[in-house]
Design a protein around this motif. Structure first.
Motif, PDB file in Angstrom:
ATOM      1  N   SER A   1      -5.322   7.379   2.262  1.00 56.57           N
ATOM      2  CA  SER A   1      -5.981   5.761   2.605  1.00 56.57           C
ATOM      3  C   SER A   1      -4.511   5.650   1.722  1.00 56.57           C
ATOM      4  CB  SER A   1      -7.180   5.688   1.673  1.00 56.57           C
ATOM      5  OG  SER A   1      -6.667   6.193   0.088  1.00 56.57           O
ATOM      6  N   LYS A   2      -4.204   4.312   2.059  1.00 57.97           N
ATOM      7  CA  LYS A   2      -3.184   3.401   1.273  1.00 57.97           C
ATOM      8  C   LYS A   2      -3.149   4.064  -0.042  1.00 57.97           C
ATOM      9  CE  LYS A   2      -1.676  -1.357   0.208  1.00 57.97           C
ATOM     10  NZ  LYS A   2      -1.243  -2.525   0.311  1.00 57.97           N
ATOM     11  N   GLU A   3      -3.982   3.396  -0.810  1.00 53.09           N
ATOM     12  CA  GLU A   3      -4.471   3.923  -2.606  1.00 53.09           C
ATOM     13  C   GLU A   3      -4.032   5.818  -2.643  1.00 53.09           C
ATOM     14  OE1 GLU A   3      -8.428   2.541  -3.704  1.00 53.09           O
ATOM     15  OE2 GLU A   3      -7.963   0.685  -3.766  1.00 53.09           O
TER      16      GLU A   3
ATOM     17  N   ALA B   1      -0.197   0.350  -6.288  1.00 57.13           N
ATOM     18  CA  ALA B   1      -0.313   0.279  -4.802  1.00 57.13           C
ATOM     19  C   ALA B   1       0.372  -0.601  -4.598  1.00 57.13           C
ATOM     20  CB  ALA B   1      -1.508   0.239  -3.676  1.00 57.13           C
TER      21      ALA B   1
ATOM     22  N   GLN C   1      -2.060   7.472  -1.208  1.00 51.69           N
ATOM     23  CA  GLN C   1      -1.303   7.875  -0.448  1.00 51.69           C
ATOM     24  C   GLN C   1      -0.441   7.040  -2.223  1.00 51.69           C
ATOM     25  OE1 GLN C   1       1.141   6.848   2.935  1.00 51.69           O
ATOM     26  NE2 GLN C   1      -0.469   7.548   4.012  1.00 51.69           N
TER      27      GLN C   1
END
Length: 210
Positions: free
Chosen positions: A116-118, A45, A120
């Motif tokens: 979620s950031k993870e 990430a 993506q």
């Protein structure tokens, strides 16, 4: 009795030590694996695939670099296993008693994960590594294993008479998940909480048993 220094790096057991660890589920080996996978996901990430290395993962996880190489020969193998573990955690296999609501639950979990950031970061990693030969076979195996993991949903549905045994369940999963990926990463349109239900209703209408 000697006490290990609290900042001493962890090492993954090998050989006979692995057999001892298998008899102690949830022990040191499990804690090390969790730390390594978490470090891998965090660094993906933060830095992306190209900026990731076994050395950086080992440093973040507090594990000897050689220990990682003993267990995972390449960073590609480690990345795929870490992603597989995270996906299994974030998109569990539901058991609602009805295929329709099971599939809606799977797509809802996928939708939330990709928001979620993870999630993506992991998808962007997959796209960025399409040209990497070392990952092609691993990625295909990852998808086969994921489909096998979810096969129980369809086995239950067939047993209940909700689904024909002739249905290609892997193709069905590809169609359903493809709708979510298309909205998120191709046409960049909102993926609201009603989309999974709409997609499942549409697809299932074409595969009802006769």
């Amino acid at each position: 009795m000697n006490t290990p220094h609290p900042n001493a790096p962890l090492a993954i057991p090998t050989g006979n030590e692995k057999n001892a660890v298998r008899r102690r589920p949830g022990g040191r080996s499990t804690r090390v694996q969790v730390a390594v996978f978490e470090a891998t996901i965090q660094l993906l990430a933060e830095r992306g695939y190209e900026g990731l290395s076994i050395a950086s993962i080992a440093e973040r996880a507090g594990v000897h670099e050689t220990s990682l190489y003993r267990r995972w020969k390449t960073k590609e193998q480690l990345i795929l296993e870490a992603i597989d573990r995270r996906v299994a955690q974030e998109i569990p296999v539901p058991d609602t008693g009805v295929l329709r609501s099971d599939l809606v639950a799977v797509l809802q979990s996928l939708r939330l994960f990709l928001q979620s950031k993870e999630g993506q970061a992991l998808f962007q990693t997959a796209v960025a590594t399409l040209h990497v030969p070392e990952l092609r076979a691993l990625r295909q195996e990852h998808w086969r294993q994921r489909c096998a993991h979810l096969q129980i949903l369809f086995d239950r549905a067939i047993a209940r008479g909700e689904l024909s045994p002739q249905v290609d369940c892997q193709f069905l999963l590809e169609m359903l998940s493809g709708i979510i990926y298309m909205r998120f990463f191709v046409i960049n349109e909102p993926v609201d909480e009603m989309l999974p239900e709409r997609a499942v209703n549409l697809i299932l209408s074409g595969v009802k048993p006769g």
